[in-house]
Scaffold this active site. Structure first.
Site, PDB file in Angstrom:
ATOM      1  N   ASP A  43      -4.683  -8.330  -4.052  1.00 34.67           N
ATOM      2  CA  ASP A  43      -5.289  -7.802  -2.397  1.00 34.67           C
ATOM      3  C   ASP A  43      -6.667  -8.374  -2.041  1.00 34.67           C
ATOM      4  O   ASP A  43      -6.846  -9.499  -1.845  1.00 34.67           O
ATOM      5  CB  ASP A  43      -5.288  -6.298  -2.359  1.00 34.67           C
ATOM      6  CG  ASP A  43      -5.455  -6.350  -0.438  1.00 34.67           C
ATOM      7  OD1 ASP A  43      -5.235  -7.201  -0.016  1.00 34.67           O
ATOM      8  OD2 ASP A  43      -5.288  -4.574  -0.453  1.00 34.67           O
ATOM      9  N   HIS A  59       1.369  -1.638   0.141  1.00 34.29           N
ATOM     10  CA  HIS A  59      -0.080  -0.325  -0.005  1.00 34.29           C
ATOM     11  C   HIS A  59       0.630   1.743   0.426  1.00 34.29           C
ATOM     12  O   HIS A  59       0.918   2.050  -0.963  1.00 34.29           O
ATOM     13  CB  HIS A  59      -1.511  -0.143   1.129  1.00 34.29           C
ATOM     14  CG  HIS A  59      -2.496  -0.992   1.292  1.00 34.29           C
ATOM     15  ND1 HIS A  59      -2.548  -1.429   0.040  1.00 34.29           N
ATOM     16  CD2 HIS A  59      -2.363  -1.893   1.888  1.00 34.29           C
ATOM     17  CE1 HIS A  59      -3.132  -2.315   0.180  1.00 34.29           C
ATOM     18  NE2 HIS A  59      -3.412  -2.945   1.612  1.00 34.29           N
TER      19      HIS A  59
END
Lengths: 455, 455
Positions: free
Chosen positions: A323, A272
């Site tokens: 993800d 991220h």
């Protein structure tokens, strides 16, 4: 270990333009020869369209796929979404996780992914006690990947607490997090050390985040990774609240704390990194570390747009992951790196097409510890993904724009063929050994019945 | 005019949940009865999955499809992209535009779109003189839509200048823009008045933008639209530079100027509206006007994220369009309205799933002037689009989350069946009368050869 000869209309060999008429000889699952401008020999498998190295999905939580459509229209924040995710995690066991992961991994393979980084934290039984085999869950996941032809790096994740207390200690795990925790980094290291790698399975380390791992434990994990020469991933600065808590408790950003504990290095990947600043990026660059962006999840979870212009300027390689699997489409992830920066910055053409392709191939594989994958080159594993350049989505771009068409026009639905170690696992757009949609429907339905039954 | 009986596993009738086992009787192309909870009668066409009203693509420039993949990896800004688009526009003629538009419209139909708003400005010959038939280009476009079963609102666009001079007058059109211009709004009105509507074709008015139409001409166009009871669309505040020039020259934002000239009203649609402020949104709300967002184009062109939270708060309906056709996927556009607001605002669940579905159906049709489309209801045209809920993308969400799965998980590739006026135009995911990808490849290739030949 498979032998075959492939003949690609176009293949990306790492240059700015794809090569034409590329013969790829596969011997025992590896690329033995690559010959552009060569006619197809008899018996070669003809691959029409653009052949790419197999895609690397550098950040996955396989079980989140069961949330697709069921949470994405809801309100709230990352934190409310997480509550629902925890309920689902609560009902998994090695058998049901095998079934679910097998279907999800098959969806990935059908989308052109040949290697996944599974950021794995559902280790223990729901009450937090170990399974008889402490690695039963990771074994199930690894077996699921193998059953559908997917390489996997098990990023075995240490998860010890439920947040940072004002005094800098970790809050104890909440009941629904008990099964994520080994109790200590030492116990984590012992369990992970017992997990062997080989074949389609690599094992890496993961620090869940500064919310779940204290600095002393981070140091233990970092040492383990260094001693075992393994990759190390961590969720970093996904949410502003995480930064605030970390700075208040530890007098530094999450990356500063990770750096202090020895976690950063060429084998480190910050996942991220949405809310990092110049100083954080300088730490990553100095360490030779990598970032993994997950743009479709970051959109879904309202995380924000990461500073990709800083990563680019500092030379920090970008990789991508699906993800939470709101979407499984590495082309969408790769282009979203560029498109979301366009939204934030007002300028086009920030990331080269080849840089975006490398994010989804070579750089992704490297950050997962597969140095012999992600490029169509002699000696590498024979993992390739072919996309249709004449679908309704990709038609019209032309051969000299084939790479741009792959990044900016193709979707997972354009993947026609996938080979892993020379084995032909997807043909005509369908996985050859599993009816992916049916398996997804079945396994996900069963899991939610279990959630309802659990009340 | 077609008669048939459809039987839908699930159909969205406008409520928060889809209805089960819905029988839809079609008589002469219109919906004659809608009966949820009904068994399939003999001879009914069974539609598995979720049946929606046909989708409305409220903003299209069909010829931009030829740019897909060819410009999207490039650098620069909106303005450099526009140069390449102009070169393409320069080689179109009624025959080649028919062929291209037919393929592009077929891609739309295969993606579930049953009605398009074609914002049309390539009216004249390249030197700016009229074709023998002044509406030859719009006739070609309308015929292309009809040939693949698509309803069309020809948003015939007035385009008179190349930008705003400091004194508030328009700069003269540049050579490559000559074919867009009628020379005056009066000439535009005369030409458009000669274009009849009926059948699958509606005609609306369009003001290209404050960059291309001066306030006096806007007033003429607004009067024409009001006198003929037609919809009126305009590009509004797509770029900050447009706002700055407009304020400098006209002492007001683009919407303020449009409002002064009488353009705003319930039949007005502001396209993009990316860089509007509270005052602008209040003008739209007071007028009962609509906005049309084109999120995938706005991502691609680095336009920015529009203030959808202001539109929502003010009750300004949102519609969606694929605009430059970087992507043709109304599900992607609808979810991007929500996801891009999540990126900008950090909160999930801003727009209800049903609001997003209405954007792509009922609200879209309304802003294109089709009051009898966009809902599965008795008396409306029998335009419906069915999506697969058991594809690799949509599987697992479950019937009670079918609407969320449509918005957040489905893609254009999940469209299995499309009916327009009761005619079955897409079956098993394929247009029944045209090989869409082949036509796209052929026509786009020919056009770029023409561009190269033109030097």
């Amino acid at each position: 270990m498979f032998d075959c000869v492939l003949h690609c209309e176009l293949a990306w060999l790492g240059d700015d333009q794809p090569a034409h008429d590329v013969r790829i000889d596969v011997v025992q699952g590896r690329i033995d020869a690559v010959a552009p401008g060569t006619a197809a020999p008899p018996g070669a498998i003809a691959l029409r369209g653009l052949t790419l190295p197999g895609l690397a999905n550098a950040h996955s939580h396989a079980f989140h796929r069961a949330l697709r459509g069921r949470t994405h229209g809801d309100g709230g924040t990352f934190w409310t979404w997480r509550d629902r995710m925890y309920r689902l995690a609560g009902v998994l066991d090695p058998d049901s996780y095998f079934s679910l992961a097998r279907a999800v991994f098959a969806e990935m393979v059908q989308a052109g992914v040949t290697c996944v980084g599974e950021f794995h934290y559902v280790h223990h039984q729901p009450d937090g006690t170990s399974y008889d085999d402490p690695n039963a869950m990771s074994d199930a996941i690894a077996a699921a990947a193998g059953s559908v032809g997917l390489r996997i790096t098990l990023l075995d994740c240490c998860y010890l607490g439920a947040g940072i207390a004002p005094d800098g200690t970790l809050l104890p795990v909440q009941p629904e997090q008990r099964r994520f925790s080994d109790g200590s980094a030492a116990a984590w290291a012992e369990r992970v050390s017992a997990r062997s790698e080989g074949g389609h399975v690599a094992v890496g380390a993961a620090i869940h985040s500064v919310r779940a791992v204290d600095p002393a434990a981070m140091a233990t994990i970092a040492r383990w990774a260094a001693n075992h020469d393994r990759v190390l991933h961590a969720h970093v600065s996904e949410q502003p609240a995480e930064n605030d808590q970390c700075r208040a408790a530890h007098e530094g950003s999450p990356l500063a704390v990770l750096n202090r504990t020895g976690a950063l290095g060429p084998k480190f990947t910050a996942v991220h990194a949405t809310h990092v600043d110049d100083t954080d990026v300088a730490l990553l660059a100095a360490a030779g570390a990598t970032v993994c962006l997950c743009p479709t999840t970051e959109r879904d979870l309202a995380d924000g747009i990461g500073p990709t212009e800083l990563f680019r300027a500092a030379g920090v390689p970008i990789t991508v992951g699906s993800d939470s699997h709101a979407v499984i489409d590495l082309f969408e992830e790769a282009r979203a790196v560029e498109l979301d920066e366009r939204l934030a910055g007002g300028t086009r053409g920030n990331h080269d097409v080849t840089t975006l392709l490398r994010a989804a191939t070579a750089d992704g594989h490297r950050c997962l510890g597969w140095s012999d994958a992600g490029r169509i080159a002699v000696g590498n594993v024979a993992d390739v993904t072919t996309i249709d350049l004449r679908s309704v989505r990709t038609a019209g771009a032309g051969a000299d724009k084939a790479l741009a068409a792959a990044v900016f026009a193709a979707t997972a639905a354009d993947v026609t063929d996938v080979f892993v170690g020379g084995e032909h696992v997807v043909a005509a757009g369908q996985h050859r050994t599993i009816d992916v949609a049916t398996e997804l429907e079945l396994t996900i339905g069963e899991l939610w019945h279990a959630v309802e039954a659990a009340g």
